[in-house]
Design an enzyme around this catalytic site. Structure first.
Site, PDB file in Angstrom:
ATOM      1  N   SER A 177     -21.913  25.379   0.470  1.00 56.62           N
ATOM      2  CA  SER A 177     -22.560  25.847   1.520  1.00 56.62           C
ATOM      3  C   SER A 177     -23.020  24.902   2.537  1.00 56.62           C
ATOM      4  O   SER A 177     -23.168  25.115   3.828  1.00 56.62           O
ATOM      5  CB  SER A 177     -23.588  26.805   1.299  1.00 56.62           C
ATOM      6  OG  SER A 177     -24.896  26.051   0.539  1.00 56.62           O
ATOM      7  N   HIS A 205     -19.999  32.325   0.407  1.00 53.82           N
ATOM      8  CA  HIS A 205     -19.738  31.965   1.754  1.00 53.82           C
ATOM      9  C   HIS A 205     -18.050  31.798   1.598  1.00 53.82           C
ATOM     10  O   HIS A 205     -17.531  31.301   2.673  1.00 53.82           O
ATOM     11  CB  HIS A 205     -20.113  30.265   2.038  1.00 53.82           C
ATOM     12  CG  HIS A 205     -21.431  30.157   2.422  1.00 53.82           C
ATOM     13  ND1 HIS A 205     -22.238  30.315   3.433  1.00 53.82           N
ATOM     14  CD2 HIS A 205     -22.570  29.987   1.389  1.00 53.82           C
ATOM     15  CE1 HIS A 205     -23.533  30.005   3.354  1.00 53.82           C
ATOM     16  NE2 HIS A 205     -23.702  30.028   2.235  1.00 53.82           N
ATOM     17  N   LYS A 235     -23.825  37.932   4.817  1.00 53.78           N
ATOM     18  CA  LYS A 235     -23.332  36.789   5.238  1.00 53.78           C
ATOM     19  C   LYS A 235     -22.019  37.267   6.197  1.00 53.78           C
ATOM     20  O   LYS A 235     -22.437  37.900   7.224  1.00 53.78           O
ATOM     21  CB  LYS A 235     -22.924  35.547   4.517  1.00 53.78           C
ATOM     22  CG  LYS A 235     -24.100  34.868   3.677  1.00 53.78           C
ATOM     23  CD  LYS A 235     -23.860  33.869   2.889  1.00 53.78           C
ATOM     24  CE  LYS A 235     -24.997  32.971   2.585  1.00 53.78           C
ATOM     25  NZ  LYS A 235     -25.915  33.892   1.753  1.00 53.78           N
TER      26      LYS A 235
END
Length: 395
Positions: A177, A205, A235
């Site tokens: 990340s 991610h 996300k």
């Protein structure tokens, strides 16, 4: 107030480590309103621009109208709704796994999976793994071996040293990340298979970002059999919550052993409705993932041409490593003055001496937005050529 609280806050200020909160005055997106100004935002994890998408809001509203505002209980009591079961099936299909189970956040998912699978055994963890993985390792009451970042040879050596241990778990971020690099998953899986270890991949991610949006395993063309994959809904998918996908036996063990699943109220219906709508958008609009990839290439290429040590990677997380806290804060503030929100990242989130700007690009940024940021950063580099660039920290 005890004196030590004030002393600790003063120490944070003195080391340029003090943090504050900046409330948005509208929804999150490629452009945001904050402090009375419209800013180009290059700091969020809303990679596909779905957080403010009206279809997710409508999905949340439909679920609320039918199922109510809350789940009413934990999953093992009366909190498992048909919405939970349907979303878990969709998430398992997304990852190509047998089954999935929802958690209330990525942090809770990592705590749950590591304490359930690693208890009493050995956990081998990449040195740059996310804080939630670090904390999960600590709570697992396991022996923890930290292997060098993205180094399968060091991992294999440590696995060999525990040949007599039956319970072994290898855990790694899929996309890291803070650096935007990918774990060498094929080599990790080969080492783990040879030594009888389970592999857990944090795809927070990577989900919606790489592998056509399906994540790290698909990026490498790996069949996910035997993998345990954590992914988030908050996300690229624009909602909230998380899940763990993998073999059905692992899902069943988590339902029985993962304390961060068992002892908390279930995700509420509106959140589930928004997440389900996000999966529909991901399936019907692959061009969002393609647009994100194109914007990523444009940003990385522009920074390289401006003189920044930026590697060619397929992820939208691009660090500009400056070294000290003060430099990161100063560059962030100067970009803020020009209308760009690029957040400074400092220890303990990253190692000492590697404070940075963490730039994240979205599928919804216009090419002109990216070019304007690149030009602003090039101006900063020309005015501050002593700013340390550390390509070895980004490789």
């Amino acid at each position: 107030m005890p004196a030590w609280v004030r002393d600790e806050l003063e120490a944070l200020r003195a080391s340029d480590s003090y943090r504050t909160l900046r409330p948005l005055e509208g929804p999150c997106g490629a452009r945001v309103r904050v402090g009375g100004r419209e800013m180009l935002c290059f700091s969020s994890n809303d990679y596909l621009g779905l957080a403010a998408d009206s279809r997710l809001a409508e999905g949340a509203a439909r679920a609320a109208r039918r199922w109510g505002a809350g789940a009413g209980a934990s999953r093992l009591i009366t909190g498992t709704l048909g919405l939970h079961a349907a979303l878990e099936q969709d998430l398992a299909r997304l990852k190509g796994c047998e089954a999935a189970v929802l958690f209330n956040s990525g942090y809770q998912a990592n705590l749950g999976v590591l304490t359930a699978l690693g208890r009493g055994g050995v956990i081998l963890s990449d040195e740059l793994n996310h804080a939630s993985i670090v904390d999960g390792c600590r709570l697992a009451r396991a022996r923890v071996e930290v292997y060098r970042h993205a180094d399968p040879a060091d991992l294999e050596r440590r696995l060999r040293a525990h040949a007599g241990t039956s319970r072994k778990v290898v855990v790694t971020d899929g996309v890291f990340s803070m650096d935007g690099d990918l774990a060498p998953l094929p080599e990790i899986m080969e080492a783990a298979r040879e030594h009888g270890a389970i592999v857990v991949v944090d795809d927070a991610h990577a989900t919606g970002v790489v592998g056509g949006g399906q994540g790290t395993a698909h990026h490498f063309g790996i069949r996910p059999e035997g993998l345990v994959v954590m992914g988030t809904l908050g996300k690229a998918l624009g909602a909230f919550g998380a899940f763990v996908a993998g073999p059905k036996a692992v899902r069943d063990l988590l339902v029985n052993r993962a304390r961060s699943l068992i002892y908390t109220t279930a995700i509420p219906p509106p959140v589930l409705g928004a997440a389900g709508a996000a999966l529909e958008v991901l399936g019907t609009e692959p061009e969002r993932v393609e647009r994100l990839a194109a914007n990523t290439r444009r940003l990385r290429r522009g920074l390289q041409e401006a003189g920044f040590a930026v590697p060619d990677l397929p992820t939208p997380i691009v660090p500009v490593i400056l070294g000290g806290n003060r430099a990161a804060l100063a560059w962030s503030e100067r970009l803020w003055e020009r209308g760009f929100w690029v957040h400074p990242i400092r220890p303990p989130t990253v190692p000492e001496g590697t404070s940075r700007l963490r730039i994240t690009v979205s599928s919804e940024h216009d090419p002109a937005d990216i070019d304007a940021l690149t030009e602003a950063l090039a101006d900063l580099l020309r005015s501050d050529p002593a700013a340390r660039q550390a390509p070895e920290a980004q490789a």
